[in-house]
Write a protein that holds these residues in place. Structure first.
Motif: not given
Length: 342
Positions: A79-80, A83-84, A86-87, A148
């Motif tokens: 999710f990090s 992020y974009l 999934l947003l 990460e």
């Protein structure tokens, strides 16, 4: 069998359920301007998914929650790093949900047209981006020693990822056309069946290329069998559609999507998020998992509540199992009524 493996399999099942069920919802939304000739026919199409779309969407919420609880490291990196995309998917799903709720609130053609556009875009964006996301997860993404994600949005927009997006886009469109043909009657049924065959041909070519590419990247003998069965199921579905057997045609695309997702998860295991920076940095079912106690508690919760949820959803489909057509749509909509209830 270890609980980490059990929960990896359960998460795979949740994604199978989501793509198979929400997939035809997306397809119906994307095909709204193609299949429907007027507002009455658009209401017919919306009514085919009106009683079930929100229940179908629950599968992705449960999949996300299960990932967070069972594999928190996987959830955090996914999710990090994504992020974009999934947003964008989340915003599209929200807009899509609003279109179902607000389209019928006013009778102006312009008002309905705007919400129809919201439904189309809200169906198109997730259909494309889910494929991009899953293709990248299977192929591997840059992950460092701290688990990460070190890439960017453009890292995900690679040829393999974009092909995955086109596959889900065309498969969902085919699946949605099959569902419209199964759930409607009259002229719209014929148009949907014919369109399913045409789009399905494109989807078949893209899917074969993608699955062969995936097999070369991460495949095993087992995934080869599963992918071959998925391709055969799609062909059988298209043949059934041409013969006018909508039920078997829908089963064909349903099984195709299910087997394709199963194959992707089989190719992924035991990794949950491979690193193409260094395989040693990959997230696996072992190093990304929650504690054993957490997994045990979750397992008991799943054993108790999963049959209840499945039973309720099956009952919903049974209640709304009949075909609908333009003759079932009243010529005037009473103030405050809903398209999906008319």
């Amino acid at each position: 069998m270890e609980l980490t493996t059990v929960w990896f399999a359960l998460i795979a099942v949740l994604w199978v359920g989501y793509f198979c069920l929400e997939g035809f919802d997306f397809g119906v939304g994307m095909l709204l301007p193609v299949l429907a000739r007027d507002d009455t026919e658009r209401r017919v199409m919306i009514n085919t998914v009106g009683p079930v779309w929100d229940g179908n969407e629950v599968w992705v919420l449960v999949a996300g929650g299960a990932t967070f609880a069972a594999f928190p490291e996987w959830y955090a990196t996914l999710f990090s790093g994504f992020y974009l995309p999934l947003l964008l998917i989340l915003v599209a799903l929200i807009v899509r949900g609003l279109s179902f709720e607000y389209r019928h609130k006013r009778e102006e053609t312009e008002w309905k047209g705007r919400w129809d556009l919201a439904l189309i875009i809200g169906s198109f964006v997730p259909s494309l981006l889910w494929g991009v996301a899953f293709a990248n997860i299977v192929a591997g993404v840059p992950i460092d020693a701290d688990k990460e994600f070190t890439g960017s949005l453009f890292t995900l927009l690679n040829p393999f990822g974009l092909l995955g997006g086109l596959v889900t886009l065309t498969l969902f469109a085919t699946h949605g056309a099959m569902f419209v043909a199964l759930k409607t009657d009259g002229e719209i049924r014929r148009r949907a069946r014919d369109l399913a065959v045409r789009i399905g041909g494109v989807a078949a070519v893209l899917a074969v290329v993608f699955l062969v590419w995936t097999q070369l990247k991460t495949g095993t003998a087992l995934t080869a069998v599963v992918f071959a069965a998925a391709a055969a199921s799609l062909v059988a579905g298209l043949v059934s559609a041409r013969a006018g057997r909508e039920g078997w045609a829908f089963v064909g695309t349903f099984v195709t999507i299910a087997l394709a997702v199963v194959g992707l998860f089989l190719g992924l295991f035991p990794d949950v998020m491979p690193s193409n920076t260094d395989p040693a940095y990959s997230l696996t079912t072992a190093n990304a998992a929650a504690t054993t106690y957490t997994l045990k508690v979750m397992t008991w919760v799943a054993v108790i509540f999963t049959p209840i949820v499945l039973g309720y959803q099956a009952w919903t489909y049974w209640v709304f199992r009949k075909r609908i057509s333009v003759r079932h749509i009243p010529t005037a909509v009473l103030a405050g009524s809903s398209d999906t209830a008319s």
